[in-house]
Every structure is written in C-alpha cells, then in structure tokens.
Motif scaffolding. Sequence first.
Motif, PDB file in Angstrom:
ATOM      1  N   LEU A  26       0.858  -1.178   0.000  1.00 21.73           N
ATOM      2  CA  LEU A  26       0.000   0.000   0.000  1.00 21.73           C
ATOM      3  C   LEU A  26       0.895   1.229   0.000  1.00 21.73           C
ATOM      4  N   ASP A  27       0.791   2.041  -1.042  1.00 18.84           N
ATOM      5  CA  ASP A  27       1.530   3.300  -1.122  1.00 18.84           C
ATOM      6  C   ASP A  27       0.575   4.406  -0.713  1.00 18.84           C
ATOM      7  N   VAL A  28       0.799   4.936   0.460  1.00 18.97           N
ATOM      8  CA  VAL A  28      -0.090   5.928   1.060  1.00 18.97           C
ATOM      9  C   VAL A  28       0.503   7.311   0.809  1.00 18.97           C
ATOM     10  N   ARG A  29      -0.185   8.088  -0.013  1.00 16.12           N
ATOM     11  CA  ARG A  29       0.324   9.414  -0.377  1.00 16.12           C
ATOM     12  C   ARG A  29      -0.218  10.486   0.564  1.00 16.12           C
ATOM     13  N   GLU A  30       0.687  11.360   0.939  1.00 16.36           N
ATOM     14  CA  GLU A  30       0.334  12.586   1.647  1.00 16.36           C
ATOM     15  C   GLU A  30       1.121  13.697   0.984  1.00 16.36           C
ATOM     16  N   VAL A  31       0.836  14.918   1.329  1.00 15.18           N
ATOM     17  CA  VAL A  31       1.525  16.045   0.722  1.00 15.18           C
ATOM     18  C   VAL A  31       3.034  15.894   0.908  1.00 15.18           C
ATOM     19  N   GLY A  32       3.735  15.742  -0.204  1.00 18.42           N
ATOM     20  CA  GLY A  32       5.185  15.694  -0.183  1.00 18.42           C
ATOM     21  C   GLY A  32       5.833  14.381   0.218  1.00 18.42           C
ATOM     22  N   THR A  34       5.374   9.708   0.607  1.00 14.27           N
ATOM     23  CA  THR A  34       4.636   8.463   0.423  1.00 14.27           C
ATOM     24  C   THR A  34       5.092   7.480   1.488  1.00 14.27           C
ATOM     25  N   GLU A  35       4.122   6.884   2.161  1.00 12.82           N
ATOM     26  CA  GLU A  35       4.378   5.886   3.198  1.00 12.82           C
ATOM     27  C   GLU A  35       4.065   4.519   2.597  1.00 12.82           C
ATOM     28  N   HIS A  36       4.898   3.528   2.873  1.00  9.61           N
ATOM     29  CA  HIS A  36       4.720   2.199   2.289  1.00  9.61           C
ATOM     30  C   HIS A  36       4.405   1.178   3.367  1.00  9.61           C
ATOM     31  N   TRP A  37       3.362   0.382   3.126  1.00  6.02           N
ATOM     32  CA  TRP A  37       2.985  -0.730   3.997  1.00  6.02           C
ATOM     33  C   TRP A  37       3.020  -1.996   3.158  1.00  6.02           C
ATOM     34  N   TYR A  38       3.643  -3.034   3.675  1.00  8.77           N
ATOM     35  CA  TYR A  38       3.845  -4.275   2.942  1.00  8.77           C
ATOM     36  C   TYR A  38       3.120  -5.388   3.677  1.00  8.77           C
ATOM     37  N   LEU A  39       2.173  -6.019   3.008  1.00 11.33           N
ATOM     38  CA  LEU A  39       1.378  -7.090   3.604  1.00 11.33           C
ATOM     39  C   LEU A  39       1.708  -8.401   2.905  1.00 11.33           C
ATOM     40  N   THR A  40       2.057  -9.391   3.677  1.00 14.28           N
ATOM     41  CA  THR A  40       2.318 -10.725   3.160  1.00 14.28           C
ATOM     42  C   THR A  40       1.187 -11.627   3.629  1.00 14.28           C
ATOM     43  N   VAL A  41       0.474 -12.241   2.684  1.00 11.76           N
ATOM     44  CA  VAL A  41      -0.651 -13.124   2.990  1.00 11.76           C
ATOM     45  C   VAL A  41      -0.241 -14.546   2.633  1.00 11.76           C
ATOM     46  N   VAL A  42      -0.220 -15.421   3.660  1.00 10.08           N
ATOM     47  CA  VAL A  42       0.151 -16.826   3.471  1.00 10.08           C
ATOM     48  C   VAL A  42      -0.706 -17.670   4.406  1.00 10.08           C
ATOM     49  N   LEU A  57       1.011  -7.091  -5.802  1.00  5.05           N
ATOM     50  CA  LEU A  57      -0.006  -6.068  -6.048  1.00  5.05           C
ATOM     51  C   LEU A  57       0.421  -4.785  -5.362  1.00  5.05           C
ATOM     52  N   VAL A  58       0.329  -3.672  -6.078  1.00  3.73           N
ATOM     53  CA  VAL A  58       0.622  -2.357  -5.498  1.00  3.73           C
ATOM     54  C   VAL A  58      -0.634  -1.507  -5.619  1.00  3.73           C
ATOM     55  N   VAL A  59      -1.069  -0.962  -4.479  1.00  2.00           N
ATOM     56  CA  VAL A  59      -2.226  -0.079  -4.425  1.00  2.00           C
ATOM     57  C   VAL A  59      -1.731   1.296  -3.998  1.00  2.00           C
ATOM     58  N   ARG A  60      -2.070   2.321  -4.788  1.00  2.00           N
ATOM     59  CA  ARG A  60      -1.655   3.689  -4.472  1.00  2.00           C
ATOM     60  C   ARG A  60      -2.894   4.548  -4.271  1.00  2.00           C
ATOM     61  N   ALA A  61      -2.879   5.309  -3.167  1.00  2.00           N
ATOM     62  CA  ALA A  61      -4.007   6.198  -2.885  1.00  2.00           C
ATOM     63  C   ALA A  61      -3.598   7.236  -1.861  1.00  2.00           C
ATOM     64  N   ASP A  62      -4.378   8.299  -1.798  1.00  2.00           N
ATOM     65  CA  ASP A  62      -4.186   9.296  -0.751  1.00  2.00           C
ATOM     66  C   ASP A  62      -4.571   8.686   0.592  1.00  2.00           C
ATOM     67  N   ARG A  63      -3.969   9.199   1.640  1.00  2.00           N
ATOM     68  CA  ARG A  63      -4.241   8.697   2.986  1.00  2.00           C
ATOM     69  C   ARG A  63      -5.727   8.740   3.318  1.00  2.00           C
ATOM     70  N   ARG A  64      -6.408   9.807   2.945  1.00  2.00           N
ATOM     71  CA  ARG A  64      -7.830   9.931   3.308  1.00  2.00           C
ATOM     72  C   ARG A  64      -8.661   8.803   2.694  1.00  2.00           C
ATOM     73  N   VAL A  65      -8.306   8.357   1.495  1.00  2.00           N
ATOM     74  CA  VAL A  65      -9.030   7.258   0.850  1.00  2.00           C
ATOM     75  C   VAL A  65      -8.774   5.948   1.599  1.00  2.00           C
TER      76      VAL A  65
END
Length: 121
Positions: A26-32, A34-42, A57-65
């Motif tokens: 999950l690429d979480v965008r904020e002003v200036g 991007t924060e990255h969260w990595y989820l491993t599903v097993v 899979l890479v998902v990019r969105a603003d934090r509010r979304v």
Amino acid sequence: MTEYLRGLGSGRRPDLPGTTNGTLRLDVREVGSTEHWYLTVVDQHVEVTRSDDDADLVVRADRRVLDRIAAGRIHPATALMRNELTVRGDFRLFMLLRRIFPGPPDARHPREAARGEDAHR
C-alpha cells in the motif's frame, strides 16, 4: 489506517481464502511524501511490515481514501471505480483488501440479521 495495520495480529484469519497467497504493498500518499505498507498473505495469515519492496499487487491512494477503506466507510472496489486509487499487479489480491480491512461499522453478518428477524416474528 495506520493504527489498524499496526494492530493486525499474525493470527489465522479464517475469513481469508486458504488458497490465496501473495504480497500487497500500500503506497499511502500525503503532501510531499509516500508511506509504504507491505502485507504478506500466506495460509490465512497476514504479516504487516513497512517496506517499499516489489509486491504482487501495489495499491496507491491518498491517505484519506485508505483511511476510509480501513474504517469500513468505502469498499475498495468503489474507490477504484471512482478513480480514487490505482492498482498494479495481481488483481485477485486486490479483492482481499475487503476482507483484510473491516466492513461498515453498522454491518451485520447475514445469519445474525436473519436471527434478529426471526425473533421479531
């Protein structure tokens, strides 16, 4: 969203399909930034780390979304159709997001709803 992801335990998640394994970022965008969260599903387990490594899979969105998705106020597919997020990679993993994150706060399981209706008859 941050608090929810940090609170995800490594225990078994029976609501996840046992045959679906992969990595999501999950690429979480904020002003200036991007924060990255990595989820491993097993095997119905979700491990959460902070990483910008490649994922299935890479998902990019603003934090509010993503905050609204994590709070159950919007379904991930709805956000995608509204062009509020982008997805790249193995799309079947995208459908796991609706199971990893909680549903609407006022939602009830169909069986519980049916039992409630039977009690009022």
